[in-house]
Write a protein that holds these residues in place. Sequence first.
Motif: not given
Ligand SMILES: CC1=C(O)/C(=C\N=C(/C)C(=O)O)C(COP(=O)(O)O)=CN1
Length: 456
Positions: A49, A100, A214, A254, A404
């Motif tokens: 990620t 989140r 978002d 985020s 990914r």
């Molecule tokens: C578009 C989007 C994301 O990609 C997202 C978190 N994404 C992760 C953890 C990822 O690996 O893509 C989140 C959640 O954010 P958070 O991982 O709780 O800080 C919200 N919107």
Amino acid sequence: RRSWAEPYKIKVVEPLKITTRAEREQAIAQAGYNTFLLRSEDVYIDLLTDSGTSAMSDYQWAGMMLGDEAYAGSKNFYNLEASIQKYYGYRHIVPTHQGRGAENILSQILIKPGDYIPGNMYFTTTRLHQELAGGTFVDVIIDEAHDAQSLHPFKGNVDLQKLTDLIERVGAERIPYISVAGTVNMAGGQPISMANLRAVHQLAQTYGIRIILDATRAVENAHFIQQREEDYSSQAIATILREFCSYTDGCTMSGKKDALVNIGGWLALNDYNLYEEARNLIVIYEGLHTYGGMAGRDMEAMARGIEESVQDDHIRARVGQVEYLGQKLLDWGIPIVVPIGGHAIYLDAKRFLPQIPQDQFPAQRLAAELYLEAGIRAMERGIVSAGRNKETGDNYYPELELVRLTIPRRVYTQAHMDLTAEAVEEVYHNRDRLRGLKMIYEPKYLRFFQARFELQ
Ligand SMILES: CC1=C(O)/C(=C\N=C(/C)C(=O)O)C(COP(=O)(O)O)=CN1
């Protein structure tokens, strides 16, 4: 033609351990063929990620020493608030520990049971928080977004007819907001165009429906607008980002992505009354409204990370590195999602492993194989991530069955990208011998984080 190079140099490094294949076979079996369950120390190149994994600058680290850890009224909060207001343009800011946290608060204040939330493709945690609040997510993204091979330059676009049909079907009063993501993670880090967002804004205004963005990778989205949308080619990223956000009524964020921090996020709202409701829920779920689950030092690092993230040189190098890896794989005939997205390369597991039916988890298997091949950790973005229909309990069968390769910001060098491409090519060369998996443990929520599998 001059090559490009990063607009920074390395000051601190973190030694990596290189494992043997035997060690990796043991590690992935103990992890139930789920890369989320591997230990970081057993991973060589970590492309799981881009969330929270980017490198901070010396300017951000210096900010860590300026943490005002007062419980209430921290100086760092006001610096963060000012930075968000300046670069994203929203009026009221509620800090949260990460995205989140913002999704939880937003869903609780805006969604009533029986509501519908239209959005440009689902995202795992966003949809779950909408469902936990009693809402139903409805995908209104253009059809091309579900086609790994479509070259549409803005696959994140909303299909205005799909959106209008939903509003006409259920009524505007059942739609608390339109959930717009830029870029769209599950489609392959694909951007929405400024023209489309402007059109969604105009449509929403005629029905009196809010738009909540978002904004997690909105700076990357601004880069694609600058590169692919004619009226914006000579505008600065910061200018494009401000206009982009101006078509929305608030955002969840985020900070762990674009904003270059390891923890942090926020909920921004232009409407004071909504802000007041959100600010009140923060003291229940995140802490006080001037720290939202972050230490003062984290807020300072994020205030500074935002400023760095909108610099044209930074974002050009960041997306440039993703494009470098993607182009190499395309040149070698490896099936990936096109156009190349902003934060990751997405291997198309349906074309990579056609011999594995989707309910034997081809993307999950491919991610495990890439780890076995070279200690490279990727993430499944297919049927496992898509989860189950909350009414019927049936598996969703997404068009996109992807792996990914997510590139952290300012962390890996071009040599790591070259090695990753060679490892993917090696797996591709030997792909015919791969077989599917069966899921032997399935958690109730967001199963992809903790599910366990074994070889068929
Ligand atoms: C578009 C989007 C994301 O990609 C997202 C978190 N994404 C992760 C953890 C990822 O690996 O893509 C989140 C959640 O954010 P958070 O991982 O709780 O800080 C919200 N919107």
